[in-house]
Design an enzyme around this catalytic site. Structure first.
Site, short mmCIF file in Angstrom:
data_model
loop_
_atom_site.label_atom_id
_atom_site.label_comp_id
_atom_site.label_asym_id
_atom_site.label_seq_id
_atom_site.Cartn_x
_atom_site.Cartn_y
_atom_site.Cartn_z
N ASN A 78 0.80 -1.22 0.00
CA ASN A 78 0.00 0.00 0.00
C ASN A 78 0.84 1.28 0.00
O ASN A 78 0.34 2.35 0.31
CB ASN A 78 -0.97 -0.01 1.18
CG ASN A 78 -1.75 -1.30 1.27
OD1 ASN A 78 -1.55 -2.09 2.18
ND2 ASN A 78 -2.57 -1.57 0.27
N LEU A 83 1.03 6.80 0.18
CA LEU A 83 0.41 5.61 0.74
C LEU A 83 -1.10 5.64 0.60
O LEU A 83 -1.71 6.70 0.50
CB LEU A 83 0.84 5.34 2.18
CG LEU A 83 0.41 6.23 3.31
CD1 LEU A 83 0.35 5.42 4.58
CD2 LEU A 83 1.41 7.34 3.49
N CYS A 84 -1.66 4.43 0.54
CA CYS A 84 -3.08 4.30 0.31
C CYS A 84 -3.71 3.72 1.57
O CYS A 84 -3.50 2.56 1.90
CB CYS A 84 -3.31 3.35 -0.87
SG CYS A 84 -5.04 3.08 -1.20
N VAL A 85 -4.43 4.54 2.29
CA VAL A 85 -5.09 4.05 3.49
C VAL A 85 -6.43 4.79 3.62
O VAL A 85 -6.50 6.01 3.41
CB VAL A 85 -4.17 4.16 4.74
CG1 VAL A 85 -3.44 5.46 4.79
CG2 VAL A 85 -4.94 3.96 6.03
N LEU A 87 -0.51 -0.25 -4.25
CA LEU A 87 0.21 0.81 -4.95
C LEU A 87 1.56 0.27 -5.40
O LEU A 87 2.20 0.83 -6.26
CB LEU A 87 0.44 2.01 -4.02
CG LEU A 87 -0.74 2.96 -3.80
CD1 LEU A 87 -0.36 4.03 -2.80
CD2 LEU A 87 -1.17 3.58 -5.10
#
Lengths: 215, 150
Positions: B77, B85-87, B120
């Site tokens: 991620n 970052l993907c959260v 990602l």
């Protein structure tokens, strides 16, 4: 294999493998899930913790009702208004549920509604009650982080309270949910606005809506 | 609003520091912060110290802060090149009740529990999705030793 069995299997596959869910619960106790529906489908959007539905899911791992599950019938009824009444009023629920392939449809319904309902309607915001901070669940405002100081604050239906100016920016511009518990601030405005829209005779807008209920 | 609120967070961080998170101002304004988080135990990131860059806009806390890794990290991620970052909590699920310290804790949790479904970093995501945990762990460990433990 007998032709009847083949036929039955085929019809089950057509519904994305349906299964049966039975819930027994006391009167007035919610089953514990949220649904979204329009004229054609009734889909589950959330199962709440520590509810009869949650217990069923834990006891029946292969027949769980989850986000996107498609409710096909309730107590033998297949017509959506009747299914909802049965879900709201019956103590013994017998649901036919399909592991749905329709989560894309559900996501679309939700995002379309978000566009329409977000932010909170100003009338609804203005109807939220002001309370003395001593009567509320929390003792500080989670938006500005200041402690309440013997003052009037705005209370959401979940009983969480905030300074009016702090929460207004959030609710009127960003989201219809409580920052602390994520509960939707007001569900009733869905039906209220729906009535208003139908009252205008704008059936096209009415048809575009999907509805949201907790049962 | 943003300034007062961040000032409050700053005082709170100094009063109650988290042993796994060093959070400090980067410069004179409250806009830019720097965090150093410890890689969680029993993960391939254990022993590593990962630097994050945090940017708060004037609409904070109504808008989520922008958070990115400054330290290279191999994680599904996190974009390996940009550190983006993907959260969920920094995108659709943001709530103004979150603080920068909570955000850092969420990043530590993300290191502990990678989510291979929205990668990602496709290489990291593919290793996890194909069930090659050993391969994933050794890659993540190698980059931790190389970039986060010096």
């Amino acid at each position: 294999m007998a032709p009847a069995a083949c036929l039955n299997f085929a019809s089950m596959m057509g519904q994305g493998s349906s299964f049966l869910v039975t819930l027994s619960k006391p009167q007035q106790t919610p089953s514990g899930f949220s649904i979204r529906y329009n004229d054609e489908v009734l889909l589950v959007t959330r199962v709440w913790e520590d509810t009869p539905m949650d217990t069923w899911n834990r006891e029946h791992p292969t027949r769980q009702v989850v986000y996107g599950s498609h409710v096909i019938s309730v107590n033998g009824k297949r017509n959506i208004p009747e299914m909802i009444i049965a879900l709201q009023e019956s103590c013994n629920i017998r649901m036919e549920v399909a592991r749905s392939l329709e989560t894309e449809l559900l996501d679309e319904m939700i995002s379309r509604d978000r566009k329409m309902w977000n932010p909170l309607v100003e009338e609804v915001f203005n109807s939220l009650p002001e309370r003395h901070c001593n009567c509320c669940k929390n003792t500080s405002c989670a938006v500005c982080l200041e402690d309440f100081d013997d003052e009037m604050v705005l209370q959401l239906p979940c009983k969480h309270a905030f300074h009016r100016d702090c929460i207004s920016v959030w609710l009127l511009n960003r989201s219809t949910r409580c920052p602390l518990c994520n509960q939707v601030v007001d569900d009733s405005h869905w039906s209220w606005l729906g009535q208003r829209v139908t009252g205008c005779g704008s059936s096209a807008v009415y048809m575009a809506l999907s509805w949201f209920v907790m049962v | 609003m943003a300034r007062n609120r961040l000032n409050k967070e700053w005082k709170e961080v100094q009063r109650n520091p988290d042993p796994d998170i060093l959070l400090e101002l980067d410069g004179d304004s409250f806009e830019q912060w720097r965090a150093v988080i410890n890689g969680p135990q029993e993960s391939p990131y254990e022993g590593g110290r990962f630097q994050l860059k945090i940017l708060c806009s004037a609409s904070y806390p109504y808008a989520a802060p922008q958070v990115s890794f400054e330290t290279k990290v191999f994680h599904p991620n996190v974009n390996f090149n940009t550190g983006e970052l993907c959260v969920d909590i920094l995108k659709t699920d943001w709530s103004p009740a979150w603080t920068l310290q909570y955000v850092c804790r969420a990043v530590v949790s993300l290191l502990r529990d990678p989510n291979a479904d929205s990668p990602l970093n496709c290489d990291a995501g593919n290793l996890l999705r194909s069930g090659d945990l050993r391969g994933f762990n050794s890659m993540a460990r190698m980059y931790t030793i190389e970039h986060a433990m010096s």
